[in-house]
Write a protein that holds these residues in place. Structure first.
Motif, short mmCIF file in Angstrom:
data_model
loop_
_atom_site.label_atom_id
_atom_site.label_comp_id
_atom_site.label_asym_id
_atom_site.label_seq_id
_atom_site.Cartn_x
_atom_site.Cartn_y
_atom_site.Cartn_z
N TYR A 270 -53.27 -17.09 89.58
CA TYR A 270 -52.93 -18.28 90.33
C TYR A 270 -53.31 -18.09 91.79
O TYR A 270 -53.27 -16.99 92.33
N LEU B 192 -53.17 -22.84 88.86
CA LEU B 192 -53.77 -22.00 87.82
C LEU B 192 -55.27 -21.91 88.01
O LEU B 192 -55.95 -22.93 88.08
N TYR C 234 -56.91 -18.21 82.83
CA TYR C 234 -55.95 -17.84 81.79
C TYR C 234 -56.71 -17.15 80.67
O TYR C 234 -57.95 -17.17 80.64
N TYR D 184 -51.95 -14.46 92.71
CA TYR D 184 -50.97 -13.79 91.86
C TYR D 184 -51.50 -13.66 90.44
O TYR D 184 -52.10 -14.60 89.92
N GLN E 252 -50.14 -12.98 86.43
CA GLN E 252 -48.92 -13.22 85.65
C GLN E 252 -49.21 -12.92 84.18
O GLN E 252 -50.23 -13.35 83.65
N TYR F 169 -48.14 -13.36 80.20
CA TYR F 169 -47.36 -14.21 79.31
C TYR F 169 -47.40 -13.65 77.88
O TYR F 169 -47.43 -14.39 76.90
N PHE G 101 -44.70 -11.76 87.26
CA PHE G 101 -45.80 -11.93 88.19
C PHE G 101 -46.03 -10.64 88.98
O PHE G 101 -45.09 -9.85 89.20
#
Lengths: 120, 107
Positions: free
Chosen positions: B36, B46, B49, B87, B89, B91, B98
Motif C-alpha cells: 500500500y 492498494l 496484491y 506498507y 501487509q 493476509y 502490516f
C-alpha cells in the motif's frame, strides 16, 4: 465509484463507549468482507476486526477482543464498530476498508478515516 | 502473530531513479502479500496484491516480487507523486499484520 464514509469521530473518557458507522456505496456491499484498521503515529497500521459479507463470520485482533464488536446491516450498506471499555491506547484514526471479495483478500478501498481520542 | 519487517525505514531517492523496498515475514505467507501507498492526510491505497499483481489503475512502474518470506516492491522511475510511505501487509494468517512502513523521500 466505490465510496466508504466513516463517521462517529469523538473524544471519549477511558472506560467509555463509541460506535463508528461506515456507509458504503458504489458496489454490492453484501458480497464483500469488510474490516476496520486503525493507525497511530507510534504503532503504524493495525488491523482491528473483519466481518464476512453475510455477517456470519467475524475476526478480532487480540488487543480488542471482548471489548469491540463488528457488525453490518446489508440492507443499509453500513458497517459498524461498537467500541466499549475504551483505553488510551485505542486512540487512533479508524479506517473502514473493503476486502477484495472474501476475508481472505487484501483491502482494495479505504474510507477517509475518523479520529477517536480516548482521554479524560 | 506474524511479524512483517520492512527495510529500510527511510529511502532517499532522486526523481527518475529506481527505488527498491523490502518486506520480510516472520513465517511464510505464500504469495498473500499486499503493498500500500500512503500520502500525508490520506488513507492507504492498494498498489500490489498476490505479491506481484498490480491493482486497478496502478502504473506499470510499480512492480512486486517474492514469495514465502521475502518480498520486494520496485518503483522503476520515481515520479514526484510517488514520494510517500509504503506498507506491506500479509493476509495469509489471522491477525492480518502490516509492516512498519518505508518512507520514500526526495534526495
Amino acid at each position: 465509484e466505490v465510496q466508504l464514509l466513516e463517521s462517529g469521530e469523538g473524544l471519549v473518557p477511558p472506560g467509555g463507549s463509541l460506535r463508528l458507522p461506515c456507509a458504503a456505496s458504489g458496489y454490492t456491499f453484501s458480497t464483500h468482507a469488510m474490516s476496520w484498521v486503525r493507525q497511530t503515529p507510534g504503532k503504524g497500521l493495525e488491523w482491528v476486526s473483519c466481518i464476512s459479507g453475510s455477517g456470519g463470520s467475524t475476526y478480532y485482533a487480540d488487543s480488542v477482543k471482548g471489548r469491540f464488536t463488528i457488525s453490518r446491516d446489508n440492507s443499509k450498506n453500513t458497517l459498524y464498530l461498537q467500541m466499549n471499555s475504551l483505553r488510551a491506547e485505542d486512540t487512533a484514526v479508524y479506517y473502514c476498508a473493503k476486502h477484495v471479495g472474501n476475508p481472505s483478500g487484501p483491502f482494495d478501498y479505504w474510507g477517509q478515516g475518523t479520529l477517536v481520542t480516548v482521554s479524560s | 502473530e506474524m511479524v512483517m519487517t520492512q527495510s529500510p525505514a527511510t529511502l532517499s531517492v532522486s526523481p527518475g531513479e529506481r527505488a527498491t523496498l523490502s518486506c520480510r515475514a516472520s513465517q511464510t505467507v505464500s504469495s498473500n502479500l499486499a503493498w500500500y501507498q500512503q500520502k500525508p492526510g490520506q488513507a492507504p491505497r492498494l498498489l500490489i496484491y498476490g505479491a506481484s499483481t498490480r491493482a486497478t489503475g496502478i502504473p506499470a512502474r510499480f512492480s512486486g516480487s517474492g514469495s514465502g518470506t521475502e518480498f520486494t516492491l520496485t518503483i522503476s522511475s520515481l515520479q514526484s507523486e510517488d514520494f510517500a510511505v509504503y506498507y506491506c501487509q500479509q493476509y495469509n494468517n489471522w491477525p492480518r499484520t502490516f509492516g512498519q512502513g518505508t518512507k520514500v523521500e526526495i534526495k
